[in-house]
Design a protein around this motif. Structure first.
Motif, PDB file in Angstrom:
ATOM      1  N   LEU A  50       0.832  -1.197   0.000  1.00  7.98           N
ATOM      2  CA  LEU A  50       0.000   0.000   0.000  1.00  7.98           C
ATOM      3  C   LEU A  50       0.873   1.255   0.000  1.00  7.98           C
ATOM      4  O   LEU A  50       0.586   2.228  -0.687  1.00  7.98           O
ATOM      5  N   GLY A  51       1.971   1.224   0.752  1.00 12.42           N
ATOM      6  CA  GLY A  51       2.896   2.351   0.782  1.00 12.42           C
ATOM      7  C   GLY A  51       3.483   2.630  -0.588  1.00 12.42           C
ATOM      8  O   GLY A  51       3.626   3.787  -0.991  1.00 12.42           O
ATOM      9  N   ASP A  52       3.819   1.572  -1.330  1.00 13.82           N
ATOM     10  CA  ASP A  52       4.348   1.726  -2.684  1.00 13.82           C
ATOM     11  C   ASP A  52       3.305   2.345  -3.613  1.00 13.82           C
ATOM     12  O   ASP A  52       3.614   3.231  -4.413  1.00 13.82           O
ATOM     13  N   LEU A  53       2.051   1.858  -3.507  1.00 13.11           N
ATOM     14  CA  LEU A  53       0.969   2.399  -4.327  1.00 13.11           C
ATOM     15  C   LEU A  53       0.749   3.870  -3.991  1.00 13.11           C
ATOM     16  O   LEU A  53       0.623   4.713  -4.872  1.00 13.11           O
ATOM     17  N   TYR A  54       0.737   4.175  -2.702  1.00 15.17           N
ATOM     18  CA  TYR A  54       0.559   5.545  -2.237  1.00 15.17           C
ATOM     19  C   TYR A  54       1.623   6.440  -2.861  1.00 15.17           C
ATOM     20  O   TYR A  54       1.318   7.467  -3.451  1.00 15.17           O
ATOM     21  N   GLN A  55       2.861   6.028  -2.738  1.00 10.61           N
ATOM     22  CA  GLN A  55       3.953   6.836  -3.284  1.00 10.61           C
ATOM     23  C   GLN A  55       3.827   6.994  -4.790  1.00 10.61           C
ATOM     24  O   GLN A  55       4.010   8.084  -5.324  1.00 10.61           O
ATOM     25  N   GLU A  56       3.503   5.914  -5.490  1.00 12.20           N
ATOM     26  CA  GLU A  56       3.412   5.954  -6.944  1.00 12.20           C
ATOM     27  C   GLU A  56       2.319   6.922  -7.409  1.00 12.20           C
ATOM     28  O   GLU A  56       2.538   7.759  -8.290  1.00 12.20           O
ATOM     29  N   GLU A  65      -8.459   7.224  -2.157  1.00 10.28           N
ATOM     30  CA  GLU A  65      -8.224   6.435  -0.952  1.00 10.28           C
ATOM     31  C   GLU A  65      -6.743   6.397  -0.559  1.00 10.28           C
ATOM     32  O   GLU A  65      -6.415   6.164   0.593  1.00 10.28           O
ATOM     33  N   VAL A  66      -5.851   6.663  -1.503  1.00  5.79           N
ATOM     34  CA  VAL A  66      -4.419   6.665  -1.174  1.00  5.79           C
ATOM     35  C   VAL A  66      -4.071   7.777  -0.193  1.00  5.79           C
ATOM     36  O   VAL A  66      -3.006   7.739   0.423  1.00  5.79           O
ATOM     37  N   LEU A  67      -4.965   8.754  -0.022  1.00  2.95           N
ATOM     38  CA  LEU A  67      -4.721   9.843   0.920  1.00  2.95           C
ATOM     39  C   LEU A  67      -5.027   9.441   2.366  1.00  2.95           C
ATOM     40  O   LEU A  67      -4.800  10.225   3.286  1.00  2.95           O
ATOM     41  N   ALA A  68      -5.522   8.245   2.578  1.00  2.87           N
ATOM     42  CA  ALA A  68      -5.945   7.807   3.910  1.00  2.87           C
ATOM     43  C   ALA A  68      -4.838   7.905   4.956  1.00  2.87           C
ATOM     44  O   ALA A  68      -5.106   8.205   6.113  1.00  2.87           O
ATOM     45  N   ILE A 121       0.780   9.410  -5.631  1.00  5.36           N
ATOM     46  CA  ILE A 121       1.087  10.775  -5.200  1.00  5.36           C
ATOM     47  C   ILE A 121       2.164  11.378  -6.089  1.00  5.36           C
ATOM     48  O   ILE A 121       2.037  12.509  -6.569  1.00  5.36           O
ATOM     49  N   LEU A 122       3.225  10.635  -6.333  1.00  2.00           N
ATOM     50  CA  LEU A 122       4.312  11.155  -7.157  1.00  2.00           C
ATOM     51  C   LEU A 122       3.868  11.401  -8.592  1.00  2.00           C
ATOM     52  O   LEU A 122       4.260  12.398  -9.211  1.00  2.00           O
ATOM     53  N   ASP A 123       3.034  10.523  -9.134  1.00  2.00           N
ATOM     54  CA  ASP A 123       2.556  10.699 -10.502  1.00  2.00           C
ATOM     55  C   ASP A 123       1.713  11.977 -10.618  1.00  2.00           C
ATOM     56  O   ASP A 123       1.905  12.776 -11.534  1.00  2.00           O
ATOM     57  N   HIS A 124       0.790  12.179  -9.675  1.00  2.00           N
ATOM     58  CA  HIS A 124      -0.041  13.391  -9.722  1.00  2.00           C
ATOM     59  C   HIS A 124       0.781  14.648  -9.451  1.00  2.00           C
ATOM     60  O   HIS A 124       0.452  15.717  -9.963  1.00  2.00           O
ATOM     61  N   ASN A 125       1.829  14.536  -8.661  1.00  2.00           N
ATOM     62  CA  ASN A 125       2.688  15.693  -8.411  1.00  2.00           C
ATOM     63  C   ASN A 125       3.511  16.032  -9.650  1.00  2.00           C
ATOM     64  O   ASN A 125       3.619  17.195 -10.034  1.00  2.00           O
ATOM     65  N   ARG A 126       4.073  15.031 -10.285  1.00  2.00           N
ATOM     66  CA  ARG A 126       4.910  15.263 -11.479  1.00  2.00           C
ATOM     67  C   ARG A 126       4.094  15.627 -12.711  1.00  2.00           C
ATOM     68  O   ARG A 126       4.558  16.368 -13.578  1.00  2.00           O
ATOM     69  N   HIS A 127       2.885  15.056 -12.804  1.00  2.00           N
ATOM     70  CA  HIS A 127       2.025  15.258 -13.976  1.00  2.00           C
ATOM     71  C   HIS A 127       0.619  15.638 -13.508  1.00  2.00           C
ATOM     72  O   HIS A 127      -0.324  14.857 -13.678  1.00  2.00           O
TER      73      HIS A 127
END
Length: 151
Positions: free
Chosen positions: A5-11, A114-117, A13-19
């Motif tokens: 879940l931590g990996d998904l969260y990071q992926e 849900e990744v913001l949980a 979040i990082l994708d929306h931040n970069r793009h």
């Protein structure tokens, strides 16, 4: 948060931040709200184009930490085409998720949001994640609120 879940969260979040999705000014908006988080330096402007009770377009511009930019990017992606009532319901659900409060009686399905949980575990980041959501709530409110601050 477990490793997967931590990996998904990071992926995500990082994708929306970069793009960031819907990252642009809007010249023909119905409403716009400027928002800032002086503690973190996050600043954004949220634009809504309404037709009746429907959000036909939504965008933002600004700068900030990865959490704040990803959260507002996901917000815009999710709410384009939604009704004002759906947007208000989603605000309540996401706010409860981010602040670890009781969810509304009928919470909205969150999907990717849900990744913001996990944000509620980091109190200093809650304001980052909720900044765009508070701008949305102000933009949907009657009247013309222009500025929101998380101070």
């Amino acid at each position: 948060m477990n490793g997967e879940l931590g990996d998904l969260y990071q992926e995500i979040i990082l994708d929306h931040n970069r793009h960031p999705r819907n990252f642009r000014a809007m010249a023909d908006e119905s409403r716009s709200v400027a928002a800032d988080n002086p503690l973190c330096g996050d600043r954004l402007k949220l634009y809504l184009k309404l037709e009746g009770d429907r959000i036909v377009d939504i965008s933002f511009e600004g700068s900030g930490c990865a959490i704040s930019m990803a959260s507002v990017s996901m917000l815009t992606e999710r709410l384009k085409g939604a009704s004002v009532a759906q947007a208000e319901g989603l605000f309540e659900t996401v706010h409860a998720l981010l602040t670890n409060e009781d969810p509304p009686a009928e919470p909205m399905a969150l999907g990717e949001l849900e990744v913001l949980a996990g944000v509620h575990q980091y109190p200093m980041r809650v304001k980052c994640a909720t900044l765009g959501w508070h701008a949305l709530k102000a933009a949907l409110a009657p009247g013309r609120v222009k500025v929101v601050s998380t101070e």
